[in-house]
Write a protein that holds these residues in place. Structure first.
Motif, PDB file in Angstrom:
ATOM      1  N   LYS A 140      16.923  32.496  35.696  1.00  0.00           N
ATOM      2  CA  LYS A 140      17.583  32.674  34.694  1.00  0.00           C
ATOM      3  C   LYS A 140      18.087  32.028  33.243  1.00  0.00           C
ATOM      4  CE  LYS A 140      17.434  38.122  35.267  1.00  0.00           C
ATOM      5  NZ  LYS A 140      18.398  39.269  36.216  1.00  0.00           N
ATOM      6  N   ILE A 197      15.430  29.060  31.752  1.00  0.00           N
ATOM      7  CA  ILE A 197      14.325  30.226  31.331  1.00  0.00           C
ATOM      8  C   ILE A 197      15.053  30.308  29.886  1.00  0.00           C
ATOM      9  CG2 ILE A 197      13.565  32.406  30.946  1.00  0.00           C
ATOM     10  CD1 ILE A 197      12.856  32.702  33.793  1.00  0.00           C
ATOM     11  N   LYS A 213      14.197  28.871  26.242  1.00  0.00           N
ATOM     12  CA  LYS A 213      14.371  29.280  25.071  1.00  0.00           C
ATOM     13  C   LYS A 213      15.048  28.988  23.589  1.00  0.00           C
ATOM     14  CE  LYS A 213      12.980  34.249  27.224  1.00  0.00           C
ATOM     15  NZ  LYS A 213      13.901  35.181  27.749  1.00  0.00           N
ATOM     16  N   ARG A 225       9.201  26.028  32.862  1.00  0.00           N
ATOM     17  CA  ARG A 225       9.232  27.326  31.810  1.00  0.00           C
ATOM     18  C   ARG A 225       8.434  28.312  33.038  1.00  0.00           C
ATOM     19  NH1 ARG A 225       9.350  29.289  25.797  1.00  0.00           N
ATOM     20  NH2 ARG A 225       6.631  29.216  25.972  1.00  0.00           N
ATOM     21  N   GLU A 226       6.860  28.112  32.649  1.00  0.00           N
ATOM     22  CA  GLU A 226       5.812  29.003  33.557  1.00  0.00           C
ATOM     23  C   GLU A 226       6.007  28.917  34.980  1.00  0.00           C
ATOM     24  OE1 GLU A 226       1.417  28.731  35.214  1.00  0.00           O
ATOM     25  OE2 GLU A 226       2.290  27.213  33.111  1.00  0.00           O
ATOM     26  N   THR A 263       9.347  31.313  35.526  1.00  0.00           N
ATOM     27  CA  THR A 263       9.472  32.857  35.294  1.00  0.00           C
ATOM     28  C   THR A 263       8.626  33.328  36.227  1.00  0.00           C
ATOM     29  OG1 THR A 263       8.892  31.806  33.093  1.00  0.00           O
ATOM     30  CG2 THR A 263       7.883  34.618  33.415  1.00  0.00           C
ATOM     31  N   LYS A 264       7.459  32.122  37.049  1.00  0.00           N
ATOM     32  CA  LYS A 264       6.538  33.259  37.776  1.00  0.00           C
ATOM     33  C   LYS A 264       7.566  33.481  39.457  1.00  0.00           C
ATOM     34  CE  LYS A 264       2.097  31.610  36.739  1.00  0.00           C
ATOM     35  NZ  LYS A 264       0.912  30.578  37.663  1.00  0.00           N
ATOM     36  N   SER A 269       9.351  36.270  38.932  1.00  0.00           N
ATOM     37  CA  SER A 269       8.388  37.337  38.780  1.00  0.00           C
ATOM     38  C   SER A 269       8.180  37.728  40.716  1.00  0.00           C
ATOM     39  CB  SER A 269       8.000  37.205  38.184  1.00  0.00           C
ATOM     40  OG  SER A 269       6.928  38.833  38.433  1.00  0.00           O
TER      41      SER A 269
END
Length: 245
Positions: free
Chosen positions: A85, A88, A92, A108-109, A112-113, A116
């Motif tokens: 977090k 990320i 941002k 970032r991709e 994020t994966k 998730s």
């Protein structure tokens, strides 16, 4: 006791396609190993003899072992999520001042994966909570602790070199000595020469491999989940303090 097939499969590298072979491969503890391929034969030999060794030497995971492993999994998961977090959010913030590079976008991709994936593992979180009641510990968690105790015991008994694998430490020379001893004791009898040759080849260490260490320093002194706990707690405390500031 349930066979530790999952962990034996993860620590032994098998060919992608199962090689067909004559059905009667070996006899293990007086029972025939009758399977259709080498992979299944390897797993049956390993799991049967390792479980037998664990029972003879009282290497069954205790409630305290499982609680410590549970704490490690829970806190390491918490730390991973916090760090993901943070990364990320930092990206941002950076994106608000300038366009992100291809490497930053990819980072970032990926983060994020992964985040998730963690958030969707509800079944694993529920499984870990069950450790609070030893009677309902998931087999895969109990087996992971047990295979470490087996490896620790075999290394103490036989010594030798260790291979550092993704699945953990493997006392490969001790494995070889253990199975040779099982053959000498009549607990393992091979009936198929091709199967026997590949079996020994699988557990003969490649001493030119980068991960092979012939003189490791106390590799099985304590489980990785015990050794890493203090570091994880320290990192978590620092992150929590920075969140409160």
């Amino acid at each position: 006791m349930k066979l530790i097939t999952y962990f034996i499969f993860s620590i032994i590298t098998f060919p992608a396609a199962a090689e067909q072979i004559d059905k009667h491969l070996a006899t293990v503890l007086g029972k025939p190993v009758e399977v259709q391929d080498i992979n299944s034969g390897n797993r049956e030999v390993f799991t049967t003899l390792f479980n037998h060794y664990a029972e003879l030497n009282n290497l069954i995971p205790t409630h305290d072992d499982l609680k410590k492993y549970n704490e490690f999994k829970k806190l390491s998961r918490e730390l991973d999520i916090k760090e993901l977090k943070i990364t990320i959010e930092e990206l941002k913030t950076l994106e608000a001042s300038r366009a992100l590079s291809k490497a930053e976008l990819k980072k970032r991709e990926v983060n994020t994966k992964i985040l998730s994936h963690y958030q969707n593992q509800r079944h694993q979180v529920a499984a870990l909570k069950q450790i609070q009641n030893q009677d309902h510990v998931p087999d895969f968690l109990r087996d992971l602790v047990q295979i470490w105790k087996i490896n620790q015991s075999l290394y103490k008994k036989y010594g030798g070199g260790v291979v550092f694998q993704q699945a953990g430490l493997e006392p490969i020379d001790a494995w070889f000595a253990f199975f040779k001893n099982e053959v000498n004791n009549g607990n393992l009898v091979f009936h198929n020469k091709d199967f026997e040759d590949q079996f020994w080849n699988k557990i003969t260490p490649n001493k030119t491999h980068w991960s092979y260490n012939a003189e490791p320093k106390s590799p099985f002194k304590e489980p990785i989940w015990v050794a890493a706990l203090d570091k994880i707690k320290t990192k978590l405390n620092k992150l929590k303090q920075s969140e409160n500031n």
